[in-house]
Write a protein that holds these residues in place. Structure first.
Motif, PDB file in Angstrom:
ATOM      1  N   GLU A 221      10.200   3.775  52.663  1.00 57.90           N
ATOM      2  CA  GLU A 221       9.674   3.312  51.376  1.00 57.90           C
ATOM      3  C   GLU A 221       8.151   3.195  51.421  1.00 57.90           C
ATOM      4  OE1 GLU A 221      12.430   0.415  49.639  1.00 57.90           O
ATOM      5  OE2 GLU A 221      13.782   2.126  49.348  1.00 57.90           O
ATOM      6  N   GLU A 222       7.615   2.830  52.605  1.00 57.43           N
ATOM      7  CA  GLU A 222       6.149   2.829  52.764  1.00 57.43           C
ATOM      8  C   GLU A 222       5.570   4.234  52.586  1.00 57.43           C
ATOM      9  OE1 GLU A 222       6.071  -0.815  55.899  1.00 57.43           O
ATOM     10  OE2 GLU A 222       4.991   1.009  56.511  1.00 57.43           O
ATOM     11  N   MET A 223       6.376   5.243  52.931  1.00 58.08           N
ATOM     12  CA  MET A 223       5.923   6.638  52.759  1.00 58.08           C
ATOM     13  C   MET A 223       6.172   7.124  51.328  1.00 58.08           C
ATOM     14  SD  MET A 223       7.563   8.537  56.046  1.00 58.08           S
ATOM     15  CE  MET A 223       7.954   7.605  57.481  1.00 58.08           C
ATOM     16  N   GLY A 224       6.698   6.233  50.485  1.00 57.18           N
ATOM     17  CA  GLY A 224       6.973   6.609  49.101  1.00 57.18           C
ATOM     18  C   GLY A 224       8.311   7.314  48.932  1.00 57.18           C
ATOM     19  N   ILE A 225       9.179   7.205  49.945  1.00 54.59           N
ATOM     20  CA  ILE A 225      10.506   7.853  49.856  1.00 54.59           C
ATOM     21  C   ILE A 225      11.558   6.765  49.661  1.00 54.59           C
ATOM     22  CG2 ILE A 225      12.179   9.324  51.067  1.00 54.59           C
ATOM     23  CD1 ILE A 225       9.762  10.330  52.792  1.00 54.59           C
ATOM     24  N   LYS A 226      12.213   6.789  48.500  1.00 51.05           N
ATOM     25  CA  LYS A 226      13.208   5.760  48.211  1.00 51.05           C
ATOM     26  C   LYS A 226      14.515   6.083  48.943  1.00 51.05           C
ATOM     27  CE  LYS A 226      15.701   3.588  44.449  1.00 51.05           C
ATOM     28  NZ  LYS A 226      16.097   2.550  45.394  1.00 51.05           N
ATOM     29  N   VAL A 227      15.194   5.044  49.429  1.00 54.33           N
ATOM     30  CA  VAL A 227      16.471   5.266  50.113  1.00 54.33           C
ATOM     31  C   VAL A 227      17.607   4.819  49.195  1.00 54.33           C
ATOM     32  CG1 VAL A 227      17.862   4.691  52.142  1.00 54.33           C
ATOM     33  CG2 VAL A 227      15.375   4.963  52.372  1.00 54.33           C
ATOM     34  N   HIS A 228      18.535   5.719  48.949  1.00 56.39           N
ATOM     35  CA  HIS A 228      19.675   5.424  48.084  1.00 56.39           C
ATOM     36  C   HIS A 228      20.844   4.968  48.949  1.00 56.39           C
ATOM     37  CE1 HIS A 228      17.681   7.444  44.670  1.00 56.39           C
ATOM     38  NE2 HIS A 228      17.116   8.127  45.653  1.00 56.39           N
ATOM     39  N   VAL A 229      21.287   3.727  48.718  1.00 54.95           N
ATOM     40  CA  VAL A 229      22.421   3.193  49.475  1.00 54.95           C
ATOM     41  C   VAL A 229      23.684   3.467  48.669  1.00 54.95           C
ATOM     42  CG1 VAL A 229      23.422   1.098  50.476  1.00 54.95           C
ATOM     43  CG2 VAL A 229      20.947   1.468  50.569  1.00 54.95           C
ATOM     44  N   GLU A 230      24.484   4.409  49.146  1.00 51.39           N
ATOM     45  CA  GLU A 230      25.651   4.881  48.373  1.00 51.39           C
ATOM     46  C   GLU A 230      26.798   5.216  49.307  1.00 51.39           C
ATOM     47  OE1 GLU A 230      24.868   8.390  46.057  1.00 51.39           O
ATOM     48  OE2 GLU A 230      23.130   7.449  45.095  1.00 51.39           O
ATOM     49  N   ASN A 231      28.007   5.176  48.754  1.00 49.82           N
ATOM     50  CA  ASN A 231      29.152   5.696  49.490  1.00 49.82           C
ATOM     51  C   ASN A 231      28.999   7.201  49.622  1.00 49.82           C
ATOM     52  OD1 ASN A 231      30.627   3.336  49.964  1.00 49.82           O
ATOM     53  ND2 ASN A 231      31.474   3.375  47.891  1.00 49.82           N
ATOM     54  N   LEU A 232      29.228   7.704  50.830  1.00 49.31           N
ATOM     55  CA  LEU A 232      29.073   9.135  51.094  1.00 49.31           C
ATOM     56  C   LEU A 232      30.343   9.652  51.756  1.00 49.31           C
ATOM     57  CD1 LEU A 232      25.536   8.710  52.680  1.00 49.31           C
ATOM     58  CD2 LEU A 232      25.968   9.700  50.423  1.00 49.31           C
ATOM     59  N   GLY A 233      30.561  10.949  51.670  1.00 47.21           N
ATOM     60  CA  GLY A 233      31.769  11.522  52.265  1.00 47.21           C
ATOM     61  C   GLY A 233      31.454  12.682  53.182  1.00 47.21           C
ATOM     62  N   MET A 234      32.501  13.346  53.648  1.00 42.20           N
ATOM     63  CA  MET A 234      32.331  14.465  54.570  1.00 42.20           C
ATOM     64  C   MET A 234      31.534  15.599  53.932  1.00 42.20           C
ATOM     65  SD  MET A 234      35.156  16.354  56.893  1.00 42.20           S
ATOM     66  CE  MET A 234      35.689  14.889  57.711  1.00 42.20           C
ATOM     67  N   PHE A 235      31.742  15.794  52.607  1.00 49.04           N
ATOM     68  CA  PHE A 235      30.984  16.815  51.872  1.00 49.04           C
ATOM     69  C   PHE A 235      29.480  16.597  52.039  1.00 49.04           C
ATOM     70  CE2 PHE A 235      28.661  17.983  48.041  1.00 49.04           C
ATOM     71  CZ  PHE A 235      29.037  19.304  47.836  1.00 49.04           C
ATOM     72  N   ASP A 236      29.058  15.336  51.864  1.00 53.29           N
ATOM     73  CA  ASP A 236      27.628  15.012  51.950  1.00 53.29           C
ATOM     74  C   ASP A 236      27.075  15.280  53.345  1.00 53.29           C
ATOM     75  OD1 ASP A 236      27.422  13.820  49.229  1.00 53.29           O
ATOM     76  OD2 ASP A 236      28.901  12.458  50.085  1.00 53.29           O
ATOM     77  N   LEU A 237      27.916  15.037  54.329  1.00 52.34           N
ATOM     78  CA  LEU A 237      27.503  15.250  55.724  1.00 52.34           C
ATOM     79  C   LEU A 237      27.282  16.741  55.980  1.00 52.34           C
ATOM     80  CD1 LEU A 237      27.292  13.333  58.209  1.00 52.34           C
ATOM     81  CD2 LEU A 237      29.621  14.004  58.776  1.00 52.34           C
ATOM     82  N   TYR A 238      28.279  17.553  55.622  1.00 55.24           N
ATOM     83  CA  TYR A 238      28.208  18.992  55.911  1.00 55.24           C
ATOM     84  C   TYR A 238      27.149  19.714  55.079  1.00 55.24           C
ATOM     85  CZ  TYR A 238      32.557  18.789  58.668  1.00 55.24           C
ATOM     86  OH  TYR A 238      33.506  18.521  59.621  1.00 55.24           O
ATOM     87  N   THR A 239      26.864  19.201  53.877  1.00 58.10           N
ATOM     88  CA  THR A 239      25.920  19.913  53.002  1.00 58.10           C
ATOM     89  C   THR A 239      24.504  19.315  53.055  1.00 58.10           C
ATOM     90  OG1 THR A 239      26.511  18.538  51.101  1.00 58.10           O
ATOM     91  CG2 THR A 239      27.760  20.587  51.381  1.00 58.10           C
ATOM     92  N   ALA A 240      24.279  18.386  53.995  1.00 60.19           N
ATOM     93  CA  ALA A 240      22.957  17.741  54.089  1.00 60.19           C
ATOM     94  C   ALA A 240      21.886  18.748  54.495  1.00 60.19           C
ATOM     95  CB  ALA A 240      23.011  16.612  55.113  1.00 60.19           C
ATOM     96  N   ASP A 241      20.657  18.497  54.063  1.00 62.63           N
ATOM     97  CA  ASP A 241      19.516  19.291  54.536  1.00 62.63           C
ATOM     98  C   ASP A 241      19.071  18.793  55.913  1.00 62.63           C
ATOM     99  OD1 ASP A 241      19.458  20.698  52.134  1.00 62.63           O
ATOM    100  OD2 ASP A 241      18.116  19.228  51.189  1.00 62.63           O
ATOM    101  N   GLU A 242      19.153  17.466  56.075  1.00 64.41           N
ATOM    102  CA  GLU A 242      18.757  16.844  57.342  1.00 64.41           C
ATOM    103  C   GLU A 242      19.638  15.615  57.548  1.00 64.41           C
ATOM    104  OE1 GLU A 242      14.575  15.676  57.655  1.00 64.41           O
ATOM    105  OE2 GLU A 242      14.089  17.018  56.003  1.00 64.41           O
ATOM    106  N   ILE A 243      19.840  15.259  58.809  1.00 67.96           N
ATOM    107  CA  ILE A 243      20.522  14.001  59.147  1.00 67.96           C
ATOM    108  C   ILE A 243      19.738  13.358  60.291  1.00 67.96           C
ATOM    109  CG2 ILE A 243      22.657  12.935  60.013  1.00 67.96           C
ATOM    110  CD1 ILE A 243      24.224  15.325  58.953  1.00 67.96           C
ATOM    111  N   PHE A 244      19.607  12.023  60.225  1.00 60.97           N
ATOM    112  CA  PHE A 244      19.141  11.335  61.430  1.00 60.97           C
ATOM    113  C   PHE A 244      19.930  10.055  61.626  1.00 60.97           C
ATOM    114  CE2 PHE A 244      16.033   9.812  58.227  1.00 60.97           C
ATOM    115  CZ  PHE A 244      16.063   8.442  58.425  1.00 60.97           C
ATOM    116  N   VAL A 245      19.956   9.584  62.867  1.00 64.44           N
ATOM    117  CA  VAL A 245      20.656   8.338  63.173  1.00 64.44           C
ATOM    118  C   VAL A 245      19.623   7.313  63.646  1.00 64.44           C
ATOM    119  CG1 VAL A 245      22.879   9.399  63.704  1.00 64.44           C
ATOM    120  CG2 VAL A 245      21.215   9.080  65.551  1.00 64.44           C
ATOM    121  N   THR A 246      19.967   6.022  63.484  1.00 64.34           N
ATOM    122  CA  THR A 246      19.050   4.951  63.887  1.00 64.34           C
ATOM    123  C   THR A 246      19.796   3.889  64.688  1.00 64.34           C
ATOM    124  OG1 THR A 246      19.465   3.661  61.870  1.00 64.34           O
ATOM    125  CG2 THR A 246      17.608   5.194  61.811  1.00 64.34           C
TER     126      THR A 246
END
Ligand code: PMP
Length: 292
Positions: A221-246
């Motif tokens: 958010e400091e970089m001006g990128i809003k984070v959307h907190v939403e329910n996600l599914g397998m579709f979202d995982l496979y079709t993502a442009d990027e993924i990272f873990v924390t």
């Protein structure tokens, strides 16, 4: 080199002497709570947040920790000082204590408190540059109404089952779904997805309220990128442009393949790279000083 010292019920004892009873309900039943904390460059990162979560985990299992949060913080810092550690992984553990072979926690007179620390650098080495591989696992994340993933309890079997599956399938990290089919988290980290320039992460009902997750949201958010907190599914995982873990151990790490499929270009993407850099910066420059 002298032996590492471990905080054990108010004393600092050599590693080889830091042993607990076989009647400790932490050992017998996983009845207890823990934290994973890091120190970078002579400072403990998000110390109060981790101590707050430790006490919340304890409250959730009706376990009263017989010391104040301030005393716990001081014991953590003193463990690091006595071991002369500046870059470390820290593991506070509070078990229900020694009881008998029955389940009843009332038989445990007092909790056992341990603080283990050790020198620690990057968990994934070169993988911060090249990216990790993920595997979706068949085992579901513990349901929140059975054993909430928000309790960082000594019972990590659900996570271990996921890790075993990832190991068998040849992935660096396991990716959990919950029993409703929603994306949950990794075996030891939270997950973020980037799609069309937007960042998404699942809500924390069925996964751990990660302290690194909260830091990542702040940094984005400091970089001006809003984070959307939403329910996600397998579709979202496979079709993502990027993924990272924390995670405290994982830090912010790119995930470039899931179930053998390349995510986006199959290389860490621009948002992920910014995140990895920003996380490095914040961990190296903030936190509670160990040596005052
Ligand atoms: N999920 C699980 C299951 C974890 O064990 C961890 C590590 N504590 C995380 C997420 C990440 O949490 P944090 O960023 O607070 O370390």
């Amino acid at each position: 080199m002298s032996e590492l010292l471990i905080y054990y019920n108010g004393e600092y004892v050599p590693k080889s002497k830091a042993t607990t009873s076989v009647y400790d309900h932490g050992f017998l039943y996983g009845d207890g709570v823990f934290e994973g904390i890091r120190a970078y460059n002579g400072r403990v990162f998000k110390l109060r947040e981790h101590v707050d979560r430790l006490y919340d985990s304890a409250t959730a299992i009706a376990l009263k920790i017989p010391m104040t949060k301030e005393e716990m913080e001081e014991a953590i810092l003193e463990t690091l000082r006595r071991n002369n550690l500046r870059d470390a992984y820290i593991r506070p553990i509070v078990s229900r204590g020694n009881g008998d072979l029955g389940l009843d926690p009332r038989k445990c007179a007092k909790p056992n408190i341990f603080i283990i620390s050790q020198e620690w650098g990057a968990m994934y080495g070169d993988l911060y540059e090249t990216g990790l591989t993920g595997v979706t696992v068949a085992v579901r994340r513990n349901a929140a109404d059975a054993l909430s993933p928000n309790i960082k309890s000594l019972n990590y079997l659900n996570n271990i089952l996921a890790k075993i599956e990832a190991n068998e399938k040849g992935g660096d990290e396991a990716i959990f779904f919950d029993s409703n089919g929603y994306l949950s988290e990794g075996s030891g980290d939270n997950i973020f997805i980037i799609k069309n320039g937007k960042v998404y992460t699942p809500p924390t009902v069925n996964n751990l309220r990660g302290i690194t997750r909260a830091t990542a949201i702040e940094l984005l958010e400091e970089m001006g990128i809003k984070v959307h907190v939403e329910n996600l599914g397998m579709f979202d995982l496979y079709t993502a442009d990027e993924i990272f873990v924390t995670g405290t151990a994982a830090e912010a790490a790119p995930l470039v393949k899931v179930d053998g499929r390349a995510i986006g270009t199959g290389k860490p993407g621009p948002v992920t790279k910014k995140m990895v850099e920003a996380f490095k910066r914040v961990t190296q420059s903030t936190g509670t000083p160990i040596f005052r």
